[in-house]
Design a protein around this motif. Structure first.
Motif, PDB file in Angstrom:
ATOM      1  N   ARG A 197      -2.860  -4.622  -9.984  1.00 31.09           N
ATOM      2  CA  ARG A 197      -2.576  -5.299  -8.505  1.00 31.09           C
ATOM      3  C   ARG A 197      -3.799  -5.788  -7.977  1.00 31.09           C
ATOM      4  NH1 ARG A 197      -0.191  -6.393  -4.282  1.00 31.09           N
ATOM      5  NH2 ARG A 197      -0.538  -5.804  -2.274  1.00 31.09           N
ATOM      6  N   GLY A 211      -6.208  -7.431  -5.279  1.00 32.97           N
ATOM      7  CA  GLY A 211      -6.297  -7.506  -3.915  1.00 32.97           C
ATOM      8  C   GLY A 211      -5.464  -8.570  -3.152  1.00 32.97           C
ATOM      9  N   SER A 254      -3.093  -0.316   1.222  1.00 33.93           N
ATOM     10  CA  SER A 254      -3.773   0.750   0.634  1.00 33.93           C
ATOM     11  C   SER A 254      -5.218   0.783   0.532  1.00 33.93           C
ATOM     12  CB  SER A 254      -3.490   0.832  -0.895  1.00 33.93           C
ATOM     13  OG  SER A 254      -3.920  -0.338  -1.668  1.00 33.93           O
ATOM     14  N   VAL A 292      -6.678  -2.037  -1.076  1.00 39.50           N
ATOM     15  CA  VAL A 292      -7.005  -2.397  -2.604  1.00 39.50           C
ATOM     16  C   VAL A 292      -7.786  -3.745  -2.571  1.00 39.50           C
ATOM     17  CG1 VAL A 292      -6.048  -3.356  -4.740  1.00 39.50           C
ATOM     18  CG2 VAL A 292      -5.486  -1.194  -3.967  1.00 39.50           C
TER      19      VAL A 292
END
Length: 157
Positions: free
Chosen positions: A69, A71, A129, A131
């Motif tokens: 995944r 950002g 999250s 990320v």
């Protein structure tokens, strides 16, 4: 949060507004803006590296193959530029032709996660999250994407 809003959108909103000088004002702006956007300061939790669309789109394609995944990634109106969210401080250290960095002291137009807007939109929305894209991986993806673009350009001539 409306009932139709997904929990991840709420987490994304909270993550994004955490950098705002006034998170409540930021939420209010998103709600009342007909464009569904607000300005957020870069350089606190994240910077944004802005690539031209003709390199940014292939870079995102390569990045999606390299990491589970990436950002968050924004696209401007017409997809002429893509903004990759990277760790804070990256913009001041980045050396790359044609890549603009938005770090401390700059503001980014950010759409509300999970809502369609007429201009800036999420290609990879934040999930709350935190990320971010690793700058070293982004650089590798850019090099591979640039090679593909160059190859396709030479084949077409």
């Amino acid at each position: 949060m409306s009932r139709s809003e997904a929990p991840s959108a709420k987490a994304a909103v909270e993550w994004l507004v955490s950098v705002a000088p006034d998170p409540d004002a930021c939420r209010w702006e998103w709600e009342r803006s007909p464009l569904g956007v607000t300005l957020l300061p870069a350089g606190r939790s994240w910077d944004v590296l802005i690539l031209p669309g003709d390199l940014g789109h292939p870079t995102l394609g390569v990045l999606a193959r390299l990491v589970a995944r990436p950002g968050p990634v924004l696209a401007d109106f017409g997809d002429s530029r893509l903004g990759f969210f990277v760790p804070a401080g990256t913009a001041t250290r980045w050396l790359g032709t044609g890549v603009r960095g938005a770090g401390r002291g700059t503001w980014i137009v950010v759409p509300y996660p999970g809502r369609a807007t007429g201009g800036v939109r999420w290609l990879v929305p934040p999930d709350g999250s935190g990320v971010l894209t690793d700058p070293a991986v982004l650089e590798l993806a850019m090099h591979e994407a640039a090679a593909v673009v160059a190859r396709e350009g030479s084949e077409g001539s």
